[in-house]
Design an enzyme around this catalytic site. Structure first.
Site: not given
Length: 301
Positions: A83-84, A157-158, A185, A187
């Protein structure tokens, strides 16, 4: 509601580029075999970014694309990798409407669904105009610093905004069409397309979106509140993210590639890209069968 009829890719295929997984002798060896097969079938073959498909011999009719800036004139891109590698090929096309055909030579292979042993029958179907033409939405991302554009990106994708190396959580504001929505709030957060909903978004507890849904999903990463849940937004809206607090920093990652370090002077805006991603699939392809095969969807633990 009318049932959507499949669209068959009938374009005459003359020029195909092959993109191989980097640092993979197996993918490169298969690429060379596929290149020769295509040349024997009267197809012009192009290699990608210096990848040598000739095996040290200059074969008649074999051409190369030496620059990533010139995918014009291609009829198809065949991706040999995971996929990369597939996402790398999408970035390379830079919005050109050239369909992709992905062969899985990685691990998961959610985007590269074809098995390597099926490549020649699939290429025969593509050349004969017997594969289904599909499209998926993409997003356009603009990074502004103190009001000035510092970067523009496209993503299948994102995008991810994370706290980076700092130990404390970051506050991220979410604004939709200039209307303040909330502050998270956490990560960090993920904005995913339907295609990307099965990637980091899913691992972070976000929902799976059917690929034909016209929406974005925004999923907080490890939020410090039980009320911070994933958001679904129509993809005809413009969404802005900003990190709050003087001295706070984060990182912007797009399709798995870190693009920038963010601070409180930065604004990241996202909207649906004017160009969709296009690819080829076998007629009758079932998305839910893919979920079951790759992600064990519907199986009991």
């Amino acid at each position: 509601m009318a049932i959507r009829q499949p669209v068959v890719f009938k374009k005459k295929i003359r020029n195909i580029a092959i993109v191989c997984r980097r640092n993979s002798p197996h993918a490169l060896a298969l690429g060379r075999e596929v290149a020769q097969w295509l040349i024997n079938h009267g197809i012009n073959v192009f290699s990608y970014d210096g990848q040598n498909l000739s095996g040290g011999k200059k074969a008649p009719g074999r051409a190369k694309i030496k620059s990533m800036k010139s995918p014009k004139g291609l009829d198809l891109v065949c991706v040999l990798g995971g996929d990369g590698t597939y996402l790398e090929a999408v970035r390379w096309l830079q919005g050109h409407r050239v369909p992709l055909l992905g062969v899985n030579m990685g691990s998961l292979g959610f985007l590269t669904v074809m098995r390597s042993q099926d490549i020649y029958p699939m290429l025969e179907l593509a050349i004969a105009g017997k594969l289904e033409f599909k499209s998926r939405s993409m997003i356009r991302i603009t990074l502004r610093r103190s009001g000035k554009i510092r970067g523009e990106y496209a993503s299948l994708n994102d995008l991810v905004i994370e706290r980076g190396a700092q130990s404390h959580l970051i506050h991220i504001s979410i604004v939709v069409d200039k209307l303040p929505i909330t502050t998270v709030k956490a990560d960090g957060l993920i904005l995913a397309t339907p295609t990307g909903s099965t990637a980091y978004n899913l691992a972070a507890g976000g929902p799976i979106l059917h690929p034909e849904v016209d929406a974005f999903v925004v999923t907080p990463i490890c939020p410090h509140s039980l009320t911070s849940r994933p958001f679904l937004f129509p993809d005809n809206r413009k969404i802005q993210f900003s990190i709050l607090g003087t001295g706070s920093k984060g990182t912007l990652t797009i399709d798995g590639i870190k693009k920038a370090t963010l601070d409180s002077n930065d604004e990241v805006s996202v909207e649906r890209h004017t160009c969709d991603h296009i690819f080829l699939r076998k007629m009758g392809h079932n998305y839910f069968s893919l979920l079951k095969e790759k992600l064990k969807f519907g199986e009991r633990a």
